[in-house]
Motif scaffolding. Structure first.
Motif, PDB file in Angstrom:
ATOM      1  N   LYS A 130      11.954  13.408   1.762  1.00  0.00           N
ATOM      2  CA  LYS A 130      11.721  12.045   1.273  1.00  0.00           C
ATOM      3  C   LYS A 130      12.912  11.575   0.455  1.00  0.00           C
ATOM      4  O   LYS A 130      13.409  12.310  -0.402  1.00  0.00           O
ATOM      5  CB  LYS A 130      10.442  12.011   0.426  1.00  0.00           C
ATOM      6  N   LEU A 169      13.916   8.462  -1.985  1.00  0.00           N
ATOM      7  CA  LEU A 169      13.652   7.228  -2.716  1.00  0.00           C
ATOM      8  C   LEU A 169      15.001   6.589  -2.995  1.00  0.00           C
ATOM      9  O   LEU A 169      15.901   7.237  -3.526  1.00  0.00           O
ATOM     10  CB  LEU A 169      12.924   7.508  -4.029  1.00  0.00           C
ATOM     11  N   ASN A 222      12.008  10.413   5.389  1.00  0.00           N
ATOM     12  CA  ASN A 222      11.184   9.252   5.070  1.00  0.00           C
ATOM     13  C   ASN A 222      11.839   8.496   3.911  1.00  0.00           C
ATOM     14  O   ASN A 222      12.248   9.117   2.928  1.00  0.00           O
ATOM     15  CB  ASN A 222       9.776   9.680   4.682  1.00  0.00           C
ATOM     16  N   SER A 240      11.766   5.350   1.002  1.00  0.00           N
ATOM     17  CA  SER A 240      11.065   4.346   0.203  1.00  0.00           C
ATOM     18  C   SER A 240      12.142   3.612  -0.571  1.00  0.00           C
ATOM     19  O   SER A 240      12.836   4.218  -1.414  1.00  0.00           O
ATOM     20  CB  SER A 240      10.065   5.011  -0.747  1.00  0.00           C
ATOM     21  N   LYS A 253       9.669   2.404   4.162  1.00  0.00           N
ATOM     22  CA  LYS A 253       8.861   1.424   3.439  1.00  0.00           C
ATOM     23  C   LYS A 253       9.728   0.713   2.399  1.00  0.00           C
ATOM     24  O   LYS A 253      10.560   1.332   1.738  1.00  0.00           O
ATOM     25  CB  LYS A 253       7.675   2.115   2.755  1.00  0.00           C
ATOM     26  N   TRP A 277       9.158   2.799  -9.648  1.00  0.00           N
ATOM     27  CA  TRP A 277       8.245   2.408  -8.554  1.00  0.00           C
ATOM     28  C   TRP A 277       6.894   1.919  -9.084  1.00  0.00           C
ATOM     29  O   TRP A 277       6.157   1.259  -8.362  1.00  0.00           O
ATOM     30  CB  TRP A 277       8.072   3.570  -7.586  1.00  0.00           C
ATOM     31  N   ALA A 321       4.694  -3.490  -2.597  1.00  0.00           N
ATOM     32  CA  ALA A 321       5.008  -3.221  -1.196  1.00  0.00           C
ATOM     33  C   ALA A 321       5.387  -4.505  -0.467  1.00  0.00           C
ATOM     34  O   ALA A 321       4.779  -5.563  -0.662  1.00  0.00           O
ATOM     35  CB  ALA A 321       3.818  -2.554  -0.519  1.00  0.00           C
TER      36      ALA A 321
END
Length: 505
Positions: A329, A331, A354, A356, A402, A472, A477
């Motif tokens: 992940k 960020l 992934n 974010s 995302k 965050w 979103a």
């Protein structure tokens, strides 16, 4: 746990092939959370400095808090200059000389009072020259390119940040701030980098004139542009090459110790505590004798100066995204979300992690509500973000990538960088922090630097995770409805011009 440590070892070994890497103790690395902490840390470390204070920023504001900081520097300089304390400030020329009251005028009293121990350097991009230098007005001329590195050195303590030195950055403009204490190697690297940039920058004199160093025969905007860039690149590469080869020798031993510890419970040179931290005994060579205790964290400086052909940060960043493991992940934060097409392609097509991504909402963009053309800038970023979101949806990547928008009433947002979580881990092991925004300007126009921090220290990982969580927590979103709101509609003329001016943002 063993597999996770091996994955981190691979990351560390890769970094050592592409960047200088300095081993430090994780307990000497501290994450600051608020602008107030940042402001107080600057003053506190300045008061403690004995041999050097080296400040690199885009500009210095002219408000009450900025004057308080300068007064602090002034007092320290007066008290300790006779004992050998040197003060060096590097700012951008165009931003630092804007208006009648500016960074330059604020620093003059300090320079006049302690001329022999204070140096003020002002970098002028070689891209701003000729008829354009005469025609482009203040503020707008800064879009051509600026000195954007934010590093603050106090003896052997370094603060790496994306924050400038003005009132909003000390009060309600959210950024990131990492303090690395007792690390002369990291401090020396950034000192050498600032010195290299300063060597081809203007020097401010006590009579408010500027001139170039005697050993520089080339002018940034009056002389031959190609020759100036070649000379600047040469001086910068001397710093990067020297530190890269200096660290390779002793860091290889640290990697060997880490490798041993991934397969054995204990060795003579390394060990693991109950929390799972990997500890590496420091190699006490002549080239690395600064760290007291065990090395469990590595600081790797990344430098980007596209105008001089130095693309180190860009190459490492996109390479890291490509090497990120499946189910890991990332960020990622950017105060001005304007990824280059190549960065977008890597995230969308070549990375298995992934993502974010936290951007600024229009209301917390630093240009929100600005007068004139600048007031349209938040809408430009909205248009760019929508274009990226549309590509995510077209490729059915909504689950892997995302987007979020930062919103906090009465605050603006300027944080940038990334946090990397290995597969199955709830804490990050890697972070990037510094001045780049991952955008066109950062890659192609401005002088940038950040650090990659790789750590096995559980307390530092907790700090990094908390830092990201705090950011965050103010993220909303992004979905299709975000861009359908009436106030988020971008005028067709602005959408048209964005394609031509995007590289200036």
């Amino acid at each position: 746990m063993d597999e996770m440590r091996k994955d981190l070892l691979q990351i560390l070994n890769w970094f050592k092939t592409v960047s200088p890497c300095f081993g430090v103790c994780g307990r000497n690395v501290r994450i600051l959370d608020t602008p107030t902490e940042y402001f107080e840390a600057l003053k506190a470390n300045a008061r403690k400095a004995e041999k050097r204070i080296v400040i690199s920023a885009l500009y210095l504001g002219t408000g009450a808090l900025e004057k308080e900081l300068i007064d602090c520097l002034h007092n320290v300089s007066r008290q300790k200059s006779s004992q050998g304390l040197k003060v060096h400030v590097l700012l951008d020329y165009t931003r630092g000389t804007r208006g009648e009251s500016n960074s330059r005028s604020l620093l003059l009293p300090l320079l006049k009072d302690t001329e022999t121990t204070v140096q003020v350097s002002l970098f002028h991009t070689p891209e701003l020259r000729g008829i354009w230098k005469k025609l482009i007005p203040e503020r707008v001329n800064e879009t051509i390119g600026v000195q954007h590195i934010k590093s603050y050195i106090f003896d052997d303590t370094v603060i790496i940040s994306g924050a400038n030195l003005s009132e909003s950055y000390f009060t309600n403009r959210q950024d990131r701030y990492v303090v690395i204490e007792n690390s002369p190697e990291v401090a020396d690297f950034f000192n050498n980098l600032v010195s290299a940039v300063s060597s081809f920058s203007f020097q401010l004199a006590p009579d408010d004139t500027v001139g170039l160093n005697n050993d520089l025969e080339l002018h940034p905007y009056l002389g031959d542009q190609g020759s100036f860039k070649q000379e600047a690149r040469k001086r910068l590469q001397e710093v990067l090459s020297k530190d890269f080869f200096r660290t390779e020798k002793h860091d290889n031993k640290e990697s060997e110790n880490l490798q041993i510890n991934t397969s054995q419970s204990s060795t003579a040179n390394s060990g693991e505590n109950e929390s799972g931290d990997i500890k590496v005994s420091e190699n006490k060579s002549k080239e690395s004798n600064s760290v007291e205790g065990d090395v469990d964290t590595w600081v790797c400086p990344l430098v980007q100066m596209g105008i001089f052909g130095i693309t180190h940060d860009h190459d490492v960043t996109q390479g890291f995204w490509k090497k990120a493991l499946p189910n890991s992940k990332i960020l990622m934060a950017s105060g001005y979300f304007n990824l280059t097409d190549h960065y977008m392609d890597v995230i969308l097509q070549n990375s298995r992690a992934n993502f974010s991504i936290l951007m600024a909402s229009e209301e917390v963009n630093g240009f929100y509500g600005a007068r004139g053309l600048a007031g349209n800038i938040p809408a430009v970023y909205t248009h760019i973000a929508k274009g990226f979101y549309d590509r995510i949806c077209a490729m059915n990547l909504e689950e892997r990538i995302k987007l979020f928008e930062f919103y906090k009433p009465q605050w603006t947002y300027h944080a940038k960088g990334l946090w990397y979580y290995l597969p199955g881990s709830n804490l990050p092991s890697v972070t990037f922090v510094g001045s780049p925004n991952f955008g066109h300007r950062s890659v192609n126009r401005d002088l940038e630097a950040q650090i990659a921090v790789i750590t096995t220290n559980s307390q530092l990982k907790e700090q990094l995770h908390q830092e990201a969580s705090n950011l965050w927590a103010h993220g909303e979103a992004v979905d299709e409805e975000t861009f359908q709101q009436p106030h988020r509609q971008v005028h067709w003329l602005l959408r048209f011009f964005t394609r031509y001016v995007r590289s200036y943002f």
